[in-house]
Design an enzyme around this catalytic site. Sequence first.
Site, PDB file in Angstrom:
ATOM      1  N   GLY A  48      48.875  39.455  45.666  1.00  0.00           N
ATOM      2  CA  GLY A  48      49.596  39.879  44.466  1.00  0.00           C
ATOM      3  C   GLY A  48      50.982  40.454  44.690  1.00  0.00           C
ATOM      4  N   ASP A 104      51.416  45.314  44.253  1.00  0.00           N
ATOM      5  CA  ASP A 104      51.730  45.068  42.853  1.00  0.00           C
ATOM      6  C   ASP A 104      51.085  46.130  41.969  1.00  0.00           C
ATOM      7  OD1 ASP A 104      49.366  43.962  43.801  1.00  0.00           O
ATOM      8  OD2 ASP A 104      49.269  42.419  42.274  1.00  0.00           O
ATOM      9  N   ASP A 107      44.936  50.446  41.279  1.00  0.00           N
ATOM     10  CA  ASP A 107      44.027  50.559  40.127  1.00  0.00           C
ATOM     11  C   ASP A 107      43.010  51.662  40.450  1.00  0.00           C
ATOM     12  OD1 ASP A 107      42.193  50.100  38.087  1.00  0.00           O
ATOM     13  OD2 ASP A 107      42.271  47.940  38.227  1.00  0.00           O
ATOM     14  N   LYS A 135      47.520  52.236  37.565  1.00  0.00           N
ATOM     15  CA  LYS A 135      46.608  52.500  36.444  1.00  0.00           C
ATOM     16  C   LYS A 135      45.926  53.834  36.688  1.00  0.00           C
ATOM     17  CE  LYS A 135      45.445  47.868  34.834  1.00  0.00           C
ATOM     18  NZ  LYS A 135      44.446  46.788  34.896  1.00  0.00           N
ATOM     19  N   PHE A 156      44.108  45.078  31.140  1.00  0.00           N
ATOM     20  CA  PHE A 156      44.352  44.059  32.167  1.00  0.00           C
ATOM     21  C   PHE A 156      45.765  43.479  32.032  1.00  0.00           C
ATOM     22  CE2 PHE A 156      44.020  39.967  34.287  1.00  0.00           C
ATOM     23  CZ  PHE A 156      43.362  40.327  35.441  1.00  0.00           C
ATOM     24  N   ASP A 163      47.472  38.170  38.980  1.00  0.00           N
ATOM     25  CA  ASP A 163      46.772  36.995  38.468  1.00  0.00           C
ATOM     26  C   ASP A 163      45.626  37.335  37.541  1.00  0.00           C
ATOM     27  OD1 ASP A 163      45.129  38.048  40.685  1.00  0.00           O
ATOM     28  OD2 ASP A 163      43.920  36.264  40.351  1.00  0.00           O
ATOM     29  N   ARG A 169      50.370  34.093  38.085  1.00  0.00           N
ATOM     30  CA  ARG A 169      51.201  34.845  39.042  1.00  0.00           C
ATOM     31  C   ARG A 169      52.680  34.503  38.899  1.00  0.00           C
ATOM     32  NH1 ARG A 169      47.673  37.251  42.951  1.00  0.00           N
ATOM     33  NH2 ARG A 169      45.874  35.989  43.468  1.00  0.00           N
TER      34      ARG A 169
HETATM   35  C1  PRP Z   1      44.671  43.667  43.522  1.00  0.00           C
HETATM   36  C2  PRP Z   1      45.983  44.325  43.884  1.00  0.00           C
HETATM   37  C3  PRP Z   1      45.568  45.368  44.861  1.00  0.00           C
HETATM   38  C4  PRP Z   1      44.191  45.766  44.400  1.00  0.00           C
HETATM   39  C5  PRP Z   1      44.273  47.084  43.676  1.00  0.00           C
HETATM   40  O1  PRP Z   1      44.366  42.722  44.484  1.00  0.00           O
HETATM   41  O2  PRP Z   1      46.899  43.404  44.426  1.00  0.00           O
HETATM   42  O3  PRP Z   1      45.519  44.871  46.184  1.00  0.00           O
HETATM   43  O4  PRP Z   1      43.740  44.736  43.523  1.00  0.00           O
HETATM   44  O5  PRP Z   1      43.008  47.472  43.160  1.00  0.00           O
HETATM   45  P1  PRP Z   1      42.307  48.829  43.551  1.00  0.00           P
HETATM   46  O6  PRP Z   1      43.322  49.931  43.502  1.00  0.00           O
HETATM   47  O7  PRP Z   1      41.251  48.970  42.465  1.00  0.00           O
HETATM   48  O8  PRP Z   1      41.699  48.689  44.900  1.00  0.00           O
HETATM   49  P2  PRP Z   1      43.227  41.568  44.301  1.00  0.00           P
HETATM   50  O9  PRP Z   1      41.970  42.001  44.986  1.00  0.00           O
HETATM   51  O10 PRP Z   1      43.123  41.215  42.844  1.00  0.00           O
HETATM   52  O11 PRP Z   1      43.776  40.379  45.138  1.00  0.00           O
HETATM   53  P3  PRP Z   1      45.170  39.578  44.956  1.00  0.00           P
HETATM   54  O12 PRP Z   1      46.267  40.531  45.384  1.00  0.00           O
HETATM   55  O13 PRP Z   1      45.033  38.426  45.871  1.00  0.00           O
HETATM   56  O14 PRP Z   1      45.321  39.187  43.510  1.00  0.00           O
END
Ligand code: PRP
Length: 181
Positions: A48, A104, A107, A135, A156, A163, A169
């Site tokens: 991401g 990115d 959360d 978030k 979301f 994504d 993306r």
């Molecule tokens: C997303 C984002 C972070 C993570 C944050 O990655 O890029 O790495 O989630 O979430 P958290 O704070 O709850 O741990 P994702 O696993 O969706 O993979 P991606 O980057 O390949 O989309």
Amino acid sequence: MKTVRVRDKDFRLFLTPQQIEGRVQELADTLNQEYAGKRPILLPILNGAFLFAADLIRRLKVQPELQFIRVSSYGQSMQSSGKVELLVGLDIDIEGRHILIVEDIVDTGLTYDYVKDYLLKKNAASVEIVSLLFKEANFKGQNRPSFVGYTIPPAFVVGYGLDYAQSGRELDGIYTVVEEK
Ligand code: PRP
């Protein structure tokens, strides 16, 4: 207000490309002061963070190095699975180096906790994170993000690297899901 359809959902424009660009520059200004003379290793977490990292690194004047790691926690879902998996790790020595993780979004914060622990075990001198989005309402991690672009509500979001089931993306703004009635 501009909306887009990604797979089976509608999303409404939340942050324009111009807003994002301005905020990325402000973050870069802060980081240029914080990391002056430190030659940090910029460490985007794939997938991401790739767009944010590409825009950020071009504004950094601290001779950053660039490495990537890949982790996954979401899979195909719209919510974090709570289980972080390291898919591609580091193959260089980072002992004594200042690491700036690029995300990115933070959360739950579980990914950051996991990656920070992984890097500190490799004897990094410091580990901080710059995340475009935070978030805060969902946050339950041990480590609060050091540098944040926007603190956002828990809805979301998609675009600018983020994504929805691997789609969206490429959008140059960030869009928030339109809840179905
Ligand atoms: C997303 C984002 C972070 C993570 C944050 O990655 O890029 O790495 O989630 O979430 P958290 O704070 O709850 O741990 P994702 O696993 O969706 O993979 P991606 O980057 O390949 O989309």
